[in-house]
Design a protein around this motif. Sequence first.
Motif, PDB file in Angstrom:
ATOM      1  N   ARG A 239       0.841  -1.213   0.000  1.00 46.76           N
ATOM      2  CA  ARG A 239       0.000   0.000   0.000  1.00 46.76           C
ATOM      3  C   ARG A 239       0.870   1.254   0.000  1.00 46.76           C
ATOM      4  N   ILE A 240       1.949   1.212   0.787  1.00 48.65           N
ATOM      5  CA  ILE A 240       2.791   2.409   0.929  1.00 48.65           C
ATOM      6  C   ILE A 240       3.666   2.634  -0.304  1.00 48.65           C
ATOM      7  N   THR A 241       4.257   1.560  -0.815  1.00 51.70           N
ATOM      8  CA  THR A 241       5.190   1.761  -1.935  1.00 51.70           C
ATOM      9  C   THR A 241       4.449   2.041  -3.251  1.00 51.70           C
ATOM     10  N   GLY A 242       3.143   1.721  -3.299  1.00 48.85           N
ATOM     11  CA  GLY A 242       2.389   1.982  -4.532  1.00 48.85           C
ATOM     12  C   GLY A 242       1.592   3.281  -4.477  1.00 48.85           C
ATOM     13  N   ARG A 243       1.691   4.001  -3.350  1.00 45.88           N
ATOM     14  CA  ARG A 243       0.855   5.206  -3.198  1.00 45.88           C
ATOM     15  C   ARG A 243       1.382   6.367  -4.035  1.00 45.88           C
TER      16      ARG A 243
ATOM     17  N   VAL B  54      10.566   1.441   2.002  1.00 45.58           N
ATOM     18  CA  VAL B  54      10.548   0.303   2.933  1.00 45.58           C
ATOM     19  C   VAL B  54      11.259   0.638   4.244  1.00 45.58           C
ATOM     20  N   GLU B  55      12.398   1.331   4.128  1.00 47.31           N
ATOM     21  CA  GLU B  55      13.212   1.667   5.301  1.00 47.31           C
ATOM     22  C   GLU B  55      12.430   2.569   6.278  1.00 47.31           C
ATOM     23  N   ALA B  56      11.892   3.694   5.752  1.00 48.36           N
ATOM     24  CA  ALA B  56      11.155   4.636   6.608  1.00 48.36           C
ATOM     25  C   ALA B  56       9.880   3.987   7.144  1.00 48.36           C
ATOM     26  N   LEU B  57       9.248   3.132   6.328  1.00 46.78           N
ATOM     27  CA  LEU B  57       8.009   2.480   6.778  1.00 46.78           C
ATOM     28  C   LEU B  57       8.274   1.632   8.021  1.00 46.78           C
ATOM     29  N   ARG B  58       9.434   0.926   8.010  1.00 48.90           N
ATOM     30  CA  ARG B  58       9.763   0.071   9.158  1.00 48.90           C
ATOM     31  C   ARG B  58       9.801   0.921  10.433  1.00 48.90           C
ATOM     32  N   LYS B  59      10.442   2.098  10.341  1.00 48.59           N
ATOM     33  CA  LYS B  59      10.563   2.986  11.504  1.00 48.59           C
ATOM     34  C   LYS B  59       9.174   3.547  11.879  1.00 48.59           C
ATOM     35  N   ARG B  60       8.398   3.949  10.870  1.00 53.00           N
ATOM     36  CA  ARG B  60       7.074   4.530  11.145  1.00 53.00           C
ATOM     37  C   ARG B  60       6.183   3.518  11.866  1.00 53.00           C
ATOM     38  N   LEU B  61       6.298   2.250  11.450  1.00 53.01           N
ATOM     39  CA  LEU B  61       5.482   1.207  12.085  1.00 53.01           C
ATOM     40  C   LEU B  61       5.905   0.989  13.540  1.00 53.01           C
ATOM     41  N   ALA B  62       7.234   0.990  13.752  1.00 56.31           N
ATOM     42  CA  ALA B  62       7.735   0.789  15.127  1.00 56.31           C
ATOM     43  C   ALA B  62       7.231   1.935  16.009  1.00 56.31           C
ATOM     44  N   VAL B  63       7.319   3.165  15.482  1.00 56.42           N
ATOM     45  CA  VAL B  63       6.865   4.334  16.246  1.00 56.42           C
ATOM     46  C   VAL B  63       5.354   4.243  16.493  1.00 56.42           C
ATOM     47  N   PHE B  64       4.621   3.761  15.488  1.00 60.15           N
ATOM     48  CA  PHE B  64       3.166   3.620  15.652  1.00 60.15           C
ATOM     49  C   PHE B  64       2.866   2.687  16.834  1.00 60.15           C
TER      50      PHE B  64
END
Length: 258
Positions: free
Chosen positions: A165-169, A207-217
């Motif tokens: 979803r994130i990489t295709g937005r 992918v890299e930033a998403l991993r961090k955003r998810l951890a923060v979430f």
Amino acid sequence: MAASDELEYLKTLVSQLNAKIEALEAKAKKAVASHKTPAHQLRTILMGPPGAGKGTQAPRIREEFCVCHLATGDMLREQVTKKTKLGVEAKKIMDAGGLVSDDIMVGMIKDQLEHNQECKNGFVLDGFPRTVPQAEKLNSMLQARKEKLDSVVELVYDDQLLNSRITGRLIHPASGRTYHKEFNPPKKPFVDDVTGEPLVQRSDDNVEALRKRLAVFHTQTGPVVEYYKAKGLWRPIDAAQSPALVWDNLRRVFAKQQ
Ligand code: AP5
């Protein structure tokens, strides 16, 4: 009358009628908005991990309930585009997947609630509050305004599925309109349906930033879910369904509170 004159006359008539229809539609829309009574007001929060569909659903809520849509991520991206001091600092934090300071975010929301005329029938908050201190400050703000939250809707979505979803937005920066290369493609590739302007990818959609955003979430925003569960306001919705089904579920939540 000659055929060409008649054609010209009919064309003018049609264009006048179209203009009249547009004016009447605008008038009717305005009348609906101004007839909203406090009983029809809506104050809701959309929560969920990056890519859950907050930015896809919030504009529909704004349209349907004539409330303001306050998306803190969009507000920050506006500052980035304008290259303000805040924008320059925020970009570094956003690209790294971190969170901008609570005081700045609370100040932005406070300013909107006080000055944005579109908030007079209520609001949909998208991306705020993201920490318990933000939720507590919002609570005090609303108490001071003698207003109450109706619901806090969490769009629940599995972390494993978010990558695509994130990489295709794709987004239209000026309006915040969101598309997806595969799930919600624009009519013309990489072009906004409404304005014809180019669509772009967000600099934190990798992918890299998403991993961090998810951890923060999970670490920072997870406790906010608990905060609202304790207040009896939390309403979960399965965000793995089509956007139309998610919207149906949202309407059901809001119908129960009217
Ligand atoms: P923000 O802009 O709020 O990003 P986010 O929370 O990570 O959420 P997203 O915008 O990525 O996802 P979304 O849920 O809106 O998904 P969308 O509808 O687009 O924040 C960005 C950054 O700003 C933060 O990381 C932080 O640094 C900072 N920030 C913001 N607020 C802050 C705060 N309060 N405090 C501190 N810092 C803050 O959907 C994603 C894609 O999926 C789209 O392409 C869409 O078309 C597609 N899609 C949507 N729904 C469906 C569906 N049901 N089926 C198939 N595809 C779908």
